[in-house]
Scaffold this active site. Sequence first.
Site, short mmCIF file in Angstrom:
data_model
loop_
_atom_site.label_atom_id
_atom_site.label_comp_id
_atom_site.label_asym_id
_atom_site.label_seq_id
_atom_site.Cartn_x
_atom_site.Cartn_y
_atom_site.Cartn_z
N HIS A 22 -16.91 36.08 -12.51
CA HIS A 22 -17.72 34.94 -12.92
C HIS A 22 -16.82 33.86 -13.53
CE1 HIS A 22 -20.68 33.13 -15.98
NE2 HIS A 22 -20.86 32.54 -14.81
N ASP A 30 -8.24 21.23 3.31
CA ASP A 30 -7.98 20.75 4.66
C ASP A 30 -6.54 21.05 5.08
OD1 ASP A 30 -6.33 18.65 3.60
OD2 ASP A 30 -8.02 17.27 3.54
N TYR A 131 -9.85 14.24 2.99
CA TYR A 131 -10.62 14.64 1.81
C TYR A 131 -11.54 15.82 2.09
CZ TYR A 131 -8.70 10.37 -0.12
OH TYR A 131 -7.83 9.42 -0.56
N ASN A 133 -11.68 18.79 1.09
CA ASN A 133 -11.28 19.76 0.08
C ASN A 133 -12.42 19.96 -0.92
OD1 ASN A 133 -8.41 19.62 0.97
ND2 ASN A 133 -8.57 17.56 0.15
#
Length: 143
Positions: A22, A30, A131, A133
């Site tokens: 947790h 990418d 982008y 990611n």
Amino acid sequence: MLIGIDPVLSPDLLRILRAMGHGDVIAVVDANFPADSCAKRLVRADGLSATRVLQAILSVMPLDHMSDPAAFSMEVVGDPAAIPPAVADFQEMIDSTADTPSRIGPVERFAFYEKARDAYAIVQTGERRLYGNILLVKGVVQP
């Protein structure tokens, strides 16, 4: 092969997802991301889009309902308010697949790299969109 497990989830990735606790973070990145130099643990998913890998991960991993947000993307350099197509797809995937949907929080580029370095693991995909990611915070599996 296993019944009911997305075949995108390799044995290495399944082990990592199971071992995470947790609050641990996993990065899905990418093809341009410097994953090898950032990762504590690296899983390669060449040839797969980041969206497809995100879908597979969300099929077995809960997002943290105590974190707001429980997902983060990299801000566009020079236009932090922009939402790249990959991030819009990530949000759609989270909204439709995650057990606890979360808004994606933007993170400045170099701060994103630091968060990725601290992540439990990085999954490098073949994603070609810029982008592409995302960082995910693992939640708890309810009894």
